[in-house]
Design a protein around this motif. Structure first.
Motif, PDB file in Angstrom:
ATOM      1  N   GLU A  95       0.812  -1.217   0.000  1.00 35.00           N
ATOM      2  CA  GLU A  95       0.000   0.000   0.000  1.00 35.00           C
ATOM      3  C   GLU A  95       0.848   1.271   0.000  1.00 35.00           C
ATOM      4  N   ARG A  96       2.012   1.220   0.626  1.00 32.25           N
ATOM      5  CA  ARG A  96       2.898   2.383   0.576  1.00 32.25           C
ATOM      6  C   ARG A  96       3.414   2.599  -0.840  1.00 32.25           C
ATOM      7  N   ALA A  97       3.749   1.504  -1.524  1.00 29.43           N
ATOM      8  CA  ALA A  97       4.198   1.622  -2.912  1.00 29.43           C
ATOM      9  C   ALA A  97       3.069   2.140  -3.796  1.00 29.43           C
ATOM     10  N   LEU A 147      -6.066   2.371  -7.635  1.00 28.66           N
ATOM     11  CA  LEU A 147      -5.737   3.683  -8.212  1.00 28.66           C
ATOM     12  C   LEU A 147      -4.271   3.797  -8.617  1.00 28.66           C
ATOM     13  N   SER A 148      -3.436   2.887  -8.106  1.00 26.04           N
ATOM     14  CA  SER A 148      -2.026   2.891  -8.500  1.00 26.04           C
ATOM     15  C   SER A 148      -1.848   2.410  -9.932  1.00 26.04           C
ATOM     16  N   GLU A 149      -2.873   1.726 -10.456  1.00 32.13           N
ATOM     17  CA  GLU A 149      -2.857   1.177 -11.824  1.00 32.13           C
ATOM     18  C   GLU A 149      -1.692   0.204 -12.032  1.00 32.13           C
ATOM     19  N   SER A 150      -1.354  -0.527 -10.985  1.00 36.01           N
ATOM     20  CA  SER A 150      -0.318  -1.553 -11.076  1.00 36.01           C
ATOM     21  C   SER A 150      -0.971  -2.923 -10.949  1.00 36.01           C
ATOM     22  N   ARG A 202       3.812   8.091   6.312  1.00 31.15           N
ATOM     23  CA  ARG A 202       3.797   7.998   7.772  1.00 31.15           C
ATOM     24  C   ARG A 202       2.423   7.595   8.294  1.00 31.15           C
ATOM     25  N   LEU A 203       1.378   8.199   7.720  1.00 33.40           N
ATOM     26  CA  LEU A 203       0.021   7.881   8.164  1.00 33.40           C
ATOM     27  C   LEU A 203      -0.349   6.432   7.871  1.00 33.40           C
ATOM     28  N   LEU A 204       0.086   5.915   6.721  1.00 33.31           N
ATOM     29  CA  LEU A 204      -0.189   4.518   6.392  1.00 33.31           C
ATOM     30  C   LEU A 204       0.495   3.577   7.383  1.00 33.31           C
ATOM     31  N   VAL A 205       1.751   3.856   7.693  1.00 29.61           N
ATOM     32  CA  VAL A 205       2.489   3.016   8.642  1.00 29.61           C
ATOM     33  C   VAL A 205       1.816   3.061  10.015  1.00 29.61           C
ATOM     34  N   GLU A 206       1.450   4.256  10.471  1.00 30.39           N
ATOM     35  CA  GLU A 206       0.783   4.374  11.774  1.00 30.39           C
ATOM     36  C   GLU A 206      -0.553   3.638  11.777  1.00 30.39           C
ATOM     37  N   HIS A 207      -1.265   3.714  10.662  1.00 35.94           N
ATOM     38  CA  HIS A 207      -2.556   3.035  10.540  1.00 35.94           C
ATOM     39  C   HIS A 207      -2.385   1.522  10.630  1.00 35.94           C
ATOM     40  N   MET A 208      -1.376   1.003   9.940  1.00 39.64           N
ATOM     41  CA  MET A 208      -1.117  -0.434   9.984  1.00 39.64           C
ATOM     42  C   MET A 208      -0.683  -0.874  11.383  1.00 39.64           C
ATOM     43  N   THR A 232      11.239   4.635   4.095  1.00 44.24           N
ATOM     44  CA  THR A 232      10.324   5.732   3.786  1.00 44.24           C
ATOM     45  C   THR A 232      10.720   6.395   2.483  1.00 44.24           C
ATOM     46  N   PRO A 233       9.779   6.547   1.524  1.00 43.02           N
ATOM     47  CA  PRO A 233      10.099   7.153   0.245  1.00 43.02           C
ATOM     48  C   PRO A 233      10.590   8.596   0.412  1.00 43.02           C
ATOM     49  N   ALA A 234      11.459   9.005  -0.471  1.00 43.04           N
ATOM     50  CA  ALA A 234      11.949  10.390  -0.434  1.00 43.04           C
ATOM     51  C   ALA A 234      10.912  11.331  -0.973  1.00 43.04           C
TER      52      ALA A 234
END
Length: 234
Positions: A95-97, A147-150, A202-208, A232-234
Motif C-alpha cells: 500500500e505504501r508503494a 488507483l495505482s494502476e499496477s 507515515r500515516l499509512l504506517v501508523e494506521h497499519m 520511507t520514500p523520499a
C-alpha cells in the motif's frame, strides 16, 4: 488519471472461478481459520468435479490461504498474532508503494474517490453498523491499490485483503473503535490530495501499526514501524 469501465471481458477458467469462490468464503468466515477443506463435500456444494476443485485449491495453497498438512489434508490458514503481524508488514509494503504512485498521478481525483468511501464509512459508524464499517475499510484499501494502476500490486494485494477479512471476522471485538478508523482513513485520503508523500507514508504506517496492536493485543512496537523506518520514500 482516467479510469475506464468499458474494457474487454476476460473469461475465467473453472479453477479460477472456484479459487475466487473459496477465497470469498474464507474472507467472509464461511470457511473459518483452521477449518479443514473436505474435497468431496466442496465438490458437491460447488457442483464441480474434483479435478478443477483441486486446481482451484492449489492456487489458494500457493497464495498461502490454505495450508497442506501431510496425511491430513488442506486447512484454512490460522490468523495467529505472528501471521497477523506478518500480513500487515506485507500490506504496508504494497500500500505504501501504491500510495506513492497515486500521489504522483491525479492525486486530487484519487483523494475524491477515497474520501467518498470514508464518508460512507462515517455514515455506517454513526449508525453503529460495524459490518458496513468493515466493508468500507476494506474498500478504501482496495481502491487505494487499484488507483495505482499496477496489476502486480493489485494481484498480490487481493490475497492480503482476504487475510485482512479473516482477521476482522475472527477478531471482530478487538477491531472496533469505528470513529478512530474513520479519522485515520480520512487523514490518509486528505494527505494524498495534498501531495505530501512523506505524510501519506507515515500515516499509512501508523494506521497499519494501530491495526496490528488492536488485532493482536500486542503493545510492543510492531514490525511495520521498524521496517518502515528504513524504507520511507523520499
Amino acid at each position: 488519471m482516467s479510469r475506464h469501465y468499458i474494457e474487454p471481458l476476460v473469461q475465467k477458467s473453472t479453477p479460477s472461478i472456484i479459487a475466487d469462490k473459496l477465497r470469498e468464503a474464507i474472507g467472509h468466515g464461511e470457511l473459518p481459520p483452521g477449518s479443514q477443506l473436505l474435497e468431496a463435500q466442496l465438490a458437491r456444494e460447488l457442483g464441480v468435479s474434483r479435478g478443477p476443485l483441486r486446481e482451484g485449491m492449489q492456487r489458494l495453497t500457493q497464495e498461502g490461504l490454505l495450508i497442506s498438512v501431510r496425511n491430513r489434508g488442506l486447512f484454512v490458514l490460522e490468523m495467529t498474532p505472528e501471521n497477523v503481524e506478518d500480513m500487515y508488514v506485507a500490506r504496508s509494503a504494497i500500500e505504501r508503494a501504491a500510495a506513492a504512485r497515486v500521489v504522483r498521478g491525479d492525486r486530487a481525483a484519487a483523494a475524491e474517490e477515497l474520501l467518498a468511501v470514508v464518508d460512507r464509512m462515517g455514515r455506517a459508524a454513526a449508525r453503529n453498523r460495524e459490518a458496513a464499517v468493515g466493508e468500507a475499510d476494506i474498500e478504501f484499501h482496495r481502491l487505494l491499490v487499484e488507483l495505482s494502476e499496477s496489476p502486480r500490486l493489485r494481484r498480490v494485494h487481493e490475497t492480503l485483503i482476504t487475510e485482512t477479512r479473516m482477521c476482522i471476522h475472527a477478531l471482530a471485538e478487538s477491531y472496533r473503535a469505528s470513529e478512530r478508523r474513520v479519522e485515520e482513513h480520512r487523514a490518509i485520503a486528505e494527505a494524498i490530495g495534498s501531495g505530501d508523500r512523506r505524510l501519506v507514508d507515515r500515516l499509512l504506517v501508523e494506521h497499519m501499526d494501530d491495526a496490528v496492536r488492536r488485532l493482536t493485543g500486542d503493545t510492543r512496537t510492531p514490525t511495520v514501524a521498524a521496517d518502515a523506518a528504513e524504507t520511507t520514500p523520499a
